[in-house]
Write an enzyme that holds these catalytic residues in place. Structure first.
Site, PDB file in Angstrom:
ATOM      1  N   LYS A  53       1.621  -3.345   6.659  1.00 25.35           N
ATOM      2  CA  LYS A  53       2.315  -3.507   5.298  1.00 25.35           C
ATOM      3  C   LYS A  53       3.553  -3.200   5.258  1.00 25.35           C
ATOM      4  O   LYS A  53       4.482  -3.791   4.403  1.00 25.35           O
ATOM      5  CB  LYS A  53       1.223  -2.490   4.224  1.00 25.35           C
ATOM      6  CG  LYS A  53      -0.276  -2.658   4.155  1.00 25.35           C
ATOM      7  CD  LYS A  53      -0.315  -4.101   3.082  1.00 25.35           C
ATOM      8  CE  LYS A  53      -1.743  -4.293   3.277  1.00 25.35           C
ATOM      9  NZ  LYS A  53      -2.068  -5.752   2.541  1.00 25.35           N
ATOM     10  N   SER A 109       0.825  -1.087  -0.180  1.00 18.07           N
ATOM     11  CA  SER A 109      -0.117   0.017   0.129  1.00 18.07           C
ATOM     12  C   SER A 109       0.906   1.027  -0.035  1.00 18.07           C
ATOM     13  O   SER A 109       1.981   1.272   0.683  1.00 18.07           O
ATOM     14  CB  SER A 109      -0.775  -0.122   1.272  1.00 18.07           C
ATOM     15  OG  SER A 109      -1.226   1.122   1.432  1.00 18.07           O
ATOM     16  N   TYR A 150      -2.913  -0.114  10.079  1.00 19.72           N
ATOM     17  CA  TYR A 150      -3.010  -0.999   8.771  1.00 19.72           C
ATOM     18  C   TYR A 150      -1.694  -0.706   7.883  1.00 19.72           C
ATOM     19  O   TYR A 150      -0.831  -1.540   7.770  1.00 19.72           O
ATOM     20  CB  TYR A 150      -3.955  -0.527   8.282  1.00 19.72           C
ATOM     21  CG  TYR A 150      -4.068  -0.921   6.661  1.00 19.72           C
ATOM     22  CD1 TYR A 150      -4.428  -2.236   6.296  1.00 19.72           C
ATOM     23  CD2 TYR A 150      -3.895  -0.103   5.520  1.00 19.72           C
ATOM     24  CE1 TYR A 150      -4.632  -2.714   4.894  1.00 19.72           C
ATOM     25  CE2 TYR A 150      -3.942  -0.460   4.453  1.00 19.72           C
ATOM     26  CZ  TYR A 150      -3.988  -1.836   3.895  1.00 19.72           C
ATOM     27  OH  TYR A 150      -4.216  -2.070   2.798  1.00 19.72           O
TER      28      TYR A 150
END
Ligand SMILES: CC(=O)N[C@H]1[C@@H](OP(=O)(O)OP(=O)(O)OC[C@H]2O[C@@H](n3ccc(=O)[nH]c3=O)[C@H](O)[C@@H]2O)O[C@H](CO)[C@H](O)[C@@H]1O
Length: 263
Positions: free
Chosen positions: A64, A35, A60
């Site tokens: 990643k 991402s 989040y």
């Protein structure tokens, strides 16, 4: 932000388990869905793959980032690994058939599904998170990319892995265009003919002002560029949303997918 351990367990432990199982079966080829959040609050725009990573604003994104670091260690320790990490910018849209899309019935806070729910009349208005960013109209700028372009990016990455041993290579996948929330609303209204009421609210925790990609490397090395416009993304998402206002719920009589299941 509220359930960090869930994110860490699901994403990081899940990735570690996957890598172990793959290696134990002699499978060393992987395309990882990363991402743009790994870049954190960018120090320069547009963002190239050489921009530093790690200064992340949400959990989040940190998962990643950590997984990319794990992949780097794994690829360094065992030369058979052949890994591509694709750093998606903001994926939106749906398959142009209207049959495959993001299920709006689950919890969501992303812009595209929220606008569509407002346009459907399921929510009264859109809250714009922040009108005081240092951007031309004060609202946040993102690089929206059609999910079908991302699918093509995956195919290009797989072809690359089959033709060349990369160990670990990262690519940005975005449109290269920055779009503000207000510009997004204008485009959505133009495409659908439906007015989207909104109010400007406080900034959302963890949000950043502006990010968009430089995708020259994906073009040069994978032969990939985003083809779909923001109009295409809004049109396809709206088609999916109106054909499936309740997502994939199987007892929904208005769902195309529900109907298809029963025939
Ligand atoms: C903080 C957060 O959750 N970040 C996630 C979100 O990034 P983003 O925050 O970039 O995506 P988003 O779709 O949630 O928001 C895009 C832009 O719209 C704004 N906005 C969004 C919703 C809304 O109701 N009102 C509004 O003004 C938001 O402030 C931002 O400027 O999605 C990405 C995937 O695409 C990643 O999963 C990011 O980790």
């Amino acid at each position: 932000m509220k359930q960090p351990l869930k994110y860490y367990k699901n994403n990081i432990i899940g990735a570690m388990n996957l890598l172990e199982v793959m290696a134990s079966h002699g499978c060393y080829q992987l395309v990882f869905s990363s991402s743009c959040t790994v870049y954190g609050n960018p120090s320069s725009l547009p963002i190239t793959e050489s921009h530093p990573t790690g200064n992340i604003t949400n959990v989040y994104g940190r998962t990643k980032y950590f997984i990319e670091e794990i992949l780097r260690d794994v690829a360094n320790s065992e030369k058979r690994w052949n890994i591509v990490s694709l750093r998606y910018f903001n994926p939106i849209g749906a398959h142009s058939s209207g049959l495959i899309g993001e299920d709006p019935t689950t919890n969501f806070s992303n812009l595209m599904p929220y606008i569509a729910q407002v346009a459907l009349g399921k929510k009264p208005s859109l809250s714009i998170y922040g009108g005081d960013y240092a951007t031309p109209d004060g609202t946040g700028i993102r690089d929206y990319v059609h999910v079908m372009d991302l699918a093509e990016g995956h195919v290009a990455a797989l072809k690359k892995l089959q033709s060349k041993h990369l160990h670990l290579q990262v690519y940005n996948l975005g449109s290269g265009q920055g779009t503000s929330v207000l510009d997004f609303i204008k485009t959505f209204e133009k495409v659908t003919g439906i007015k989207v009421p909104y109010t400007i609210e406080a900034r959302r925790e963890g949000d950043i002002a502006s990010m968009y990609a430089n995708c020259d490397f994906a073009k040069f090395d994978l032969g990939w560029t985003a083809k779909y416009t923001l109009e295409d993304m809004c049109r396809d998402f709206w088609k999916w949303q109106t054909m499936n206002p309740n997502g994939y719920k199987s007892n929904d009589t208005t769902s195309m997918n529900g109907k298809a299941d029963r025939h």
